[in-house]
Design a protein around this motif. Structure first.
Motif, PDB file in Angstrom:
ATOM      1  N   GLU A  60       0.834  -1.209   0.000  1.00 24.50           N
ATOM      2  CA  GLU A  60       0.000   0.000   0.000  1.00 24.50           C
ATOM      3  C   GLU A  60       0.866   1.256   0.000  1.00 24.50           C
ATOM      4  N   SER A  61       1.947   1.229   0.768  1.00 27.45           N
ATOM      5  CA  SER A  61       2.863   2.364   0.805  1.00 27.45           C
ATOM      6  C   SER A  61       3.478   2.611  -0.575  1.00 27.45           C
ATOM      7  N   CYS A  63       2.245   1.697  -3.527  1.00 28.35           N
ATOM      8  CA  CYS A  63       1.202   2.166  -4.440  1.00 28.35           C
ATOM      9  C   CYS A  63       0.912   3.646  -4.229  1.00 28.35           C
ATOM     10  N   HIS A  64       0.819   4.055  -2.976  1.00 31.22           N
ATOM     11  CA  HIS A  64       0.604   5.475  -2.661  1.00 31.22           C
ATOM     12  C   HIS A  64       1.727   6.321  -3.240  1.00 31.22           C
ATOM     13  N   ASP A  65       2.970   5.872  -3.070  1.00 28.74           N
ATOM     14  CA  ASP A  65       4.120   6.634  -3.563  1.00 28.74           C
ATOM     15  C   ASP A  65       4.110   6.740  -5.086  1.00 28.74           C
ATOM     16  N   ALA A  68       1.505   9.244  -6.197  1.00 28.60           N
ATOM     17  CA  ALA A  68       1.973  10.599  -5.879  1.00 28.60           C
ATOM     18  C   ALA A  68       3.058  11.051  -6.851  1.00 28.60           C
ATOM     19  N   ARG A 127      -7.255  -0.405  -7.193  1.00 35.68           N
ATOM     20  CA  ARG A 127      -7.421   0.985  -6.764  1.00 35.68           C
ATOM     21  C   ARG A 127      -6.300   1.850  -7.344  1.00 35.68           C
ATOM     22  N   THR A 128      -5.082   1.325  -7.324  1.00 36.72           N
ATOM     23  CA  THR A 128      -3.942   2.074  -7.859  1.00 36.72           C
ATOM     24  C   THR A 128      -4.081   2.281  -9.357  1.00 36.72           C
ATOM     25  N   GLN A 131      -6.555   5.012  -9.953  1.00 31.49           N
ATOM     26  CA  GLN A 131      -5.993   6.331  -9.673  1.00 31.49           C
ATOM     27  C   GLN A 131      -5.065   6.774 -10.802  1.00 31.49           C
TER      28      GLN A 131
END
Length: 195
Positions: A60-61, A63-65, A68, A127-128, A131
């Motif tokens: 998850e970390s 994917c968030h990065d 971003a 989800r990624t 996005q």
């Protein structure tokens, strides 16, 4: 009263992520995670419950990065939107994109290894991808507004096309395909889609 943790959780997650990223979920043992993070098995279980929960945190970390980084890369005025899109794909082809490293793309690796077996990994990956598709959509809309992309081009379909190419390039780069093959794909993309 619970004792405060005597370790940097973000650093532990990063170390565990690097281990999973390099070797995959199945090939990473709890002993490997102990060696990578410097924590005892008990501390890993106390902090993260189990190997799977720690894996999900790392994925998850990541994917968030990635989202971003792509958002930052694509941000800017309408007039240069198409150039930013092209440079995103050029970066992946050359190994300098936001999702490319010598270890390959963790999103690509995790999806290939676990998405069909693990609902939580599949959910995070989907989800990624959604996005990323939305970021590409916004850039296509901006490029259309500036006249860099034909007004007749459907922004949503184009964004989905670009996402498929993006993920394909990441998968090919992760597999070690020669850079000139990737560069040819990006050149074709620039002439057939980003016009």
């Amino acid at each position: 009263m619970a004792r405060p943790r005597a370790f940097d959780e973000a650093a532990v997650v990063e170390s565990a992520r690097d281990q999973f990223w390099s070797y995959g979920y199945a090939a990473t043992s709890l002993d490997d995670l102990v060696n990578a993070t410097g924590l005892s098995k008990g501390s890993i279980y106390n902090a993260f419950n189990d190997k799977h929960a720690l894996y999900l945190r790392t994925f998850e970390s990541y994917c968030h990065d990635v989202v971003a980084q792509v958002a930052t890369h694509l941000d800017g005025p309408d007039e240069t939107a198409v150039e930013r899109l092209r440079s995103l794909f050029d970066g992946i082809a050359s190994g300098n994109g936001p999702t490319t490293t010598p270890s390959g793309c963790f999103l690509t690796k995790a999806t290939a290894e676990l998405a069909s077996l693990d609902h939580e990994v599949q959910t995070l990956a989907r989800r990624t991808f959604a996005q990323l598709e939305n970021l590409l959509f916004e850039s296509v809309v901006a490029a259309r507004r500036s006249g860099s992309i034909a007004a007749t081009r459907d922004p949503r379909k184009t964004a989905r096309h670009l996402l498929a190419i993006l993920r394909g390039l990441d998968a090919l780069a992760t597999a070690g395909v020669e850079p000139d093959v990737l560069a040819d794909a990006v050149t074709s993309l620039a002439t057939s889609v980003l016009t």
